[in-house]
Design a protein around this motif. Sequence first.
Motif, PDB file in Angstrom:
ATOM      1  N   GLU A  20     -28.591 -68.844  -2.116  1.00 31.82           N
ATOM      2  CA  GLU A  20     -29.632 -68.144  -1.352  1.00 31.82           C
ATOM      3  C   GLU A  20     -29.277 -66.659  -1.191  1.00 31.82           C
ATOM      4  O   GLU A  20     -30.116 -65.777  -1.389  1.00 31.82           O
ATOM      5  N   SER A  21     -28.002 -66.386  -0.883  1.00 28.34           N
ATOM      6  CA  SER A  21     -27.568 -64.990  -0.765  1.00 28.34           C
ATOM      7  C   SER A  21     -27.759 -64.256  -2.085  1.00 28.34           C
ATOM      8  O   SER A  21     -28.124 -63.078  -2.109  1.00 28.34           O
ATOM      9  N   ALA A  22     -27.484 -64.954  -3.189  1.00 29.10           N
ATOM     10  CA  ALA A  22     -27.624 -64.328  -4.502  1.00 29.10           C
ATOM     11  C   ALA A  22     -29.093 -64.005  -4.794  1.00 29.10           C
ATOM     12  O   ALA A  22     -29.432 -62.888  -5.201  1.00 29.10           O
ATOM     13  N   ARG A  23     -29.978 -64.970  -4.543  1.00 29.01           N
ATOM     14  CA  ARG A  23     -31.400 -64.757  -4.809  1.00 29.01           C
ATOM     15  C   ARG A  23     -31.988 -63.661  -3.921  1.00 29.01           C
ATOM     16  O   ARG A  23     -32.918 -62.951  -4.331  1.00 29.01           O
ATOM     17  N   CYS A  24     -31.444 -63.530  -2.702  1.00 27.36           N
ATOM     18  CA  CYS A  24     -31.938 -62.511  -1.774  1.00 27.36           C
ATOM     19  C   CYS A  24     -31.789 -61.101  -2.326  1.00 27.36           C
ATOM     20  O   CYS A  24     -32.449 -60.172  -1.879  1.00 27.36           O
ATOM     21  N   MET A  25     -30.890 -60.941  -3.306  1.00 25.33           N
ATOM     22  CA  MET A  25     -30.698 -59.615  -3.883  1.00 25.33           C
ATOM     23  C   MET A  25     -31.765 -59.304  -4.921  1.00 25.33           C
ATOM     24  O   MET A  25     -31.755 -58.238  -5.519  1.00 25.33           O
ATOM     25  N   GLY A  26     -32.682 -60.248  -5.179  1.00 25.60           N
ATOM     26  CA  GLY A  26     -33.853 -59.899  -5.976  1.00 25.60           C
ATOM     27  C   GLY A  26     -34.065 -60.638  -7.283  1.00 25.60           C
ATOM     28  O   GLY A  26     -35.153 -60.560  -7.859  1.00 25.60           O
ATOM     29  N   ASP A  27     -33.080 -61.336  -7.809  1.00 24.29           N
ATOM     30  CA  ASP A  27     -33.265 -61.999  -9.104  1.00 24.29           C
ATOM     31  C   ASP A  27     -33.369 -63.517  -8.901  1.00 24.29           C
ATOM     32  O   ASP A  27     -32.712 -64.077  -8.026  1.00 24.29           O
ATOM     33  N   VAL A  28     -34.181 -64.156  -9.743  1.00 20.92           N
ATOM     34  CA  VAL A  28     -34.373 -65.603  -9.579  1.00 20.92           C
ATOM     35  C   VAL A  28     -33.438 -66.430 -10.455  1.00 20.92           C
ATOM     36  O   VAL A  28     -33.452 -67.659 -10.391  1.00 20.92           O
ATOM     37  N   ARG A  29     -32.638 -65.788 -11.281  1.00 26.63           N
ATOM     38  CA  ARG A  29     -31.822 -66.543 -12.235  1.00 26.63           C
ATOM     39  C   ARG A  29     -30.561 -67.124 -11.587  1.00 26.63           C
ATOM     40  O   ARG A  29     -29.438 -66.849 -12.001  1.00 26.63           O
ATOM     41  N   PHE A  30     -30.777 -67.896 -10.513  1.00 26.21           N
ATOM     42  CA  PHE A  30     -29.672 -68.560  -9.825  1.00 26.21           C
ATOM     43  C   PHE A  30     -30.095 -69.975  -9.495  1.00 26.21           C
ATOM     44  O   PHE A  30     -31.244 -70.195  -9.085  1.00 26.21           O
ATOM     45  N   VAL A  31     -29.180 -70.922  -9.649  1.00 20.60           N
ATOM     46  CA  VAL A  31     -29.543 -72.313  -9.393  1.00 20.60           C
ATOM     47  C   VAL A  31     -28.391 -73.026  -8.683  1.00 20.60           C
ATOM     48  O   VAL A  31     -27.214 -72.706  -8.907  1.00 20.60           O
ATOM     49  N   VAL A  32     -28.746 -73.932  -7.771  1.00 20.50           N
ATOM     50  CA  VAL A  32     -27.731 -74.751  -7.091  1.00 20.50           C
ATOM     51  C   VAL A  32     -27.441 -75.977  -7.954  1.00 20.50           C
ATOM     52  O   VAL A  32     -28.362 -76.698  -8.338  1.00 20.50           O
ATOM     53  N   SER A  33     -26.166 -76.193  -8.250  1.00 24.27           N
ATOM     54  CA  SER A  33     -25.805 -77.399  -8.999  1.00 24.27           C
ATOM     55  C   SER A  33     -24.318 -77.665  -8.854  1.00 24.27           C
ATOM     56  O   SER A  33     -23.503 -76.739  -8.802  1.00 24.27           O
ATOM     57  N   LEU A  40     -24.395 -79.947 -14.333  1.00 20.34           N
ATOM     58  CA  LEU A  40     -24.847 -78.803 -15.139  1.00 20.34           C
ATOM     59  C   LEU A  40     -25.694 -79.203 -16.351  1.00 20.34           C
ATOM     60  O   LEU A  40     -26.725 -78.577 -16.607  1.00 20.34           O
ATOM     61  N   PRO A  41     -25.279 -80.227 -17.116  1.00 17.96           N
ATOM     62  CA  PRO A  41     -26.036 -80.524 -18.343  1.00 17.96           C
ATOM     63  C   PRO A  41     -27.493 -80.903 -18.088  1.00 17.96           C
ATOM     64  O   PRO A  41     -28.316 -80.791 -18.990  1.00 17.96           O
ATOM     65  N   SER A  42     -27.837 -81.340 -16.880  1.00 20.07           N
ATOM     66  CA  SER A  42     -29.227 -81.749 -16.640  1.00 20.07           C
ATOM     67  C   SER A  42     -30.049 -80.653 -15.945  1.00 20.07           C
ATOM     68  O   SER A  42     -31.216 -80.874 -15.598  1.00 20.07           O
ATOM     69  N   GLN A  43     -29.471 -79.464 -15.737  1.00 20.88           N
ATOM     70  CA  GLN A  43     -30.222 -78.376 -15.099  1.00 20.88           C
ATOM     71  C   GLN A  43     -31.092 -77.638 -16.109  1.00 20.88           C
ATOM     72  O   GLN A  43     -30.853 -77.699 -17.312  1.00 20.88           O
ATOM     73  N   LYS A  44     -32.093 -76.922 -15.577  1.00 21.97           N
ATOM     74  CA  LYS A  44     -32.943 -76.045 -16.407  1.00 21.97           C
ATOM     75  C   LYS A  44     -32.572 -74.590 -16.130  1.00 21.97           C
ATOM     76  O   LYS A  44     -32.387 -74.207 -14.969  1.00 21.97           O
ATOM     77  N   PHE A  45     -32.455 -73.807 -17.166  1.00 20.95           N
ATOM     78  CA  PHE A  45     -32.129 -72.383 -17.025  1.00 20.95           C
ATOM     79  C   PHE A  45     -33.188 -71.561 -17.756  1.00 20.95           C
ATOM     80  O   PHE A  45     -32.911 -70.930 -18.782  1.00 20.95           O
ATOM     81  N   GLY A  46     -34.432 -71.610 -17.229  1.00 19.92           N
ATOM     82  CA  GLY A  46     -35.533 -70.888 -17.866  1.00 19.92           C
ATOM     83  C   GLY A  46     -35.698 -71.361 -19.299  1.00 19.92           C
ATOM     84  O   GLY A  46     -35.739 -72.566 -19.563  1.00 19.92           O
ATOM     85  N   VAL A  47     -35.765 -70.417 -20.232  1.00 22.54           N
ATOM     86  CA  VAL A  47     -35.974 -70.790 -21.643  1.00 22.54           C
ATOM     87  C   VAL A  47     -34.659 -70.999 -22.378  1.00 22.54           C
ATOM     88  O   VAL A  47     -34.643 -71.282 -23.574  1.00 22.54           O
ATOM     89  N   ILE A  48     -33.519 -70.837 -21.670  1.00 23.74           N
ATOM     90  CA  ILE A  48     -32.214 -70.942 -22.350  1.00 23.74           C
ATOM     91  C   ILE A  48     -31.766 -72.400 -22.414  1.00 23.74           C
ATOM     92  O   ILE A  48     -31.644 -73.065 -21.390  1.00 23.74           O
ATOM     93  N   ASN A  49     -31.560 -72.902 -23.615  1.00 22.76           N
ATOM     94  CA  ASN A  49     -31.045 -74.258 -23.776  1.00 22.76           C
ATOM     95  C   ASN A  49     -29.531 -74.289 -23.957  1.00 22.76           C
ATOM     96  O   ASN A  49     -28.871 -75.230 -23.529  1.00 22.76           O
ATOM     97  N   GLN A  50     -29.025 -73.273 -24.634  1.00 22.47           N
ATOM     98  CA  GLN A  50     -27.575 -73.178 -24.833  1.00 22.47           C
ATOM     99  C   GLN A  50     -27.133 -71.749 -24.587  1.00 22.47           C
ATOM    100  O   GLN A  50     -27.835 -70.795 -24.929  1.00 22.47           O
ATOM    101  N   PHE A  51     -25.919 -71.622 -24.020  1.00 16.70           N
ATOM    102  CA  PHE A  51     -25.377 -70.302 -23.701  1.00 16.70           C
ATOM    103  C   PHE A  51     -24.329 -69.901 -24.735  1.00 16.70           C
ATOM    104  O   PHE A  51     -23.681 -70.754 -25.343  1.00 16.70           O
ATOM    105  N   SER A  52     -24.142 -68.596 -24.908  1.00 15.86           N
ATOM    106  CA  SER A  52     -23.054 -68.175 -25.793  1.00 15.86           C
ATOM    107  C   SER A  52     -21.763 -67.989 -25.013  1.00 15.86           C
ATOM    108  O   SER A  52     -20.705 -67.820 -25.618  1.00 15.86           O
TER     109      SER A  52
END
Lengths: 225, 225
Positions: free
Chosen positions: A83-96, A101-113
């Motif tokens: 919540e503190s992270a999102r309060c700074m303005g960006d939505v790219r944060f998720v509780v998990s 982790l493998p069952s979370q959604k990260f927008g359009v990203i399926n795999q990270f580098s």
Amino acid sequence: MDNNEQQILHSWAVNAKPWTRLVRDKKIESRILITNKAIVEAVVETQPKTFLDIGCGEGWLCYELFSRGFNGWGVDGISDLIESARCMGDVRFVVSSYSDLPSQKFGVINQFSCFICNFSILGEHTLHEIAEAGQSLLESGGKIIIQTLHPVISCGDFPYENGWRKTSWTGIADESFHPAPWYFRTVESWIHDFHLRNYRLLKLLEPYHPITKKPASIIFIFERR
Amino acid sequence: MDNNEQQILHSWAVNAKPWTRLVRDKKIESRILITNKAIVEAVVETQPKTFLDIGCGEGWLCYELFSRGFNGWGVDGISDLIESARCMGDVRFVVSSYSDLPSQKFGVINQFSCFICNFSILGEHTLHEIAEAGQSLLESGGKIIIQTLHPVISCGDFPYENGWRKTSWTGIADESFHPAPWYFRTVESWIHDFHLRNYRLLKLLEPYHPITKKPASIIFIFERR
């Protein structure tokens, strides 16, 4: 999850608000002097197309990387920190939790580098959970960048062998903290545990204090095979 | 070869005979308790078809490995040490500087499956010479097993950064020694220098003292790519 790992989560839930103040007020000397710069440089040098900051806390590192043009997400098990992270303005944060982790959604990203774990592998099983998450969430050839206390330095007077340790810290600056246990690993063990799980060490860094010239932390960069 | 590396060779030429006595009389506690066993185990686990023990000294490790059925050679820059080694009955020992290794003959062996450097990379350039020798003398996929002082422990009160150090040791047991300088490297630097030269870290081991439980040495196992 064993009792020690539950205690870690409990402590961080209690500590979330004072921790956020400490980080934002730049009150932790080793971070300001050494380790924040070290992790940012390690990520920048890796030039990930996408990153997942695992155990992102109040989000400072994500915002630092967003501001440098990197795309990625932050994840943390503690909802107050997200919540503190999102309060700074960006939505790219998720509780998990790390194991979910493998069952979370990260927008359009399926795999990270790249995965980033900045002082966020505190338990015994968390390492295995992150290595496991990488099997599906990291591209082949993807990196895991981990910063942690330097084992040989942080061992203190205890035997130099893996095991749970108590933390005595109950306050930093004028904030009080709920102490949490942490799992001590030797350098040998950090490398062995990832090599066992189909990663290989690309680089090991030992950021040191500019005045004392003693190692302040250690950074491992592993590559998924 | 710079002045410090010449001093190392000079000191070992002077120390060859008392050193041989010390090793054969089992007078060096850390070797008897920890590091001899550690290097033998590391080699045995690697199961090399052929080994080259670089900086073999009076030859104890070669004889230990011969007795376990491994085939290989010992090489050292100090002729008195090689003479002591040959005096124990085997001819598979040769005098050579590290830089001359690629032009030496080792019986019918053209390439080795393993280099061993047991406390024998003492200079700044010796590391590069050994890495270079491996380009021709090591099979592809061949290993380099290095044991050395644990950097974080042996750093003492000096800055944790690469550089030449003086040795204060002038005697062990009742033998006197001619001191030699040695080149200190951080863990980061050991790994970085080999990774730069087309090797990759397979394993890092931290043998520890059975009583104090503190790391007594570090072993790196690199693979030639």
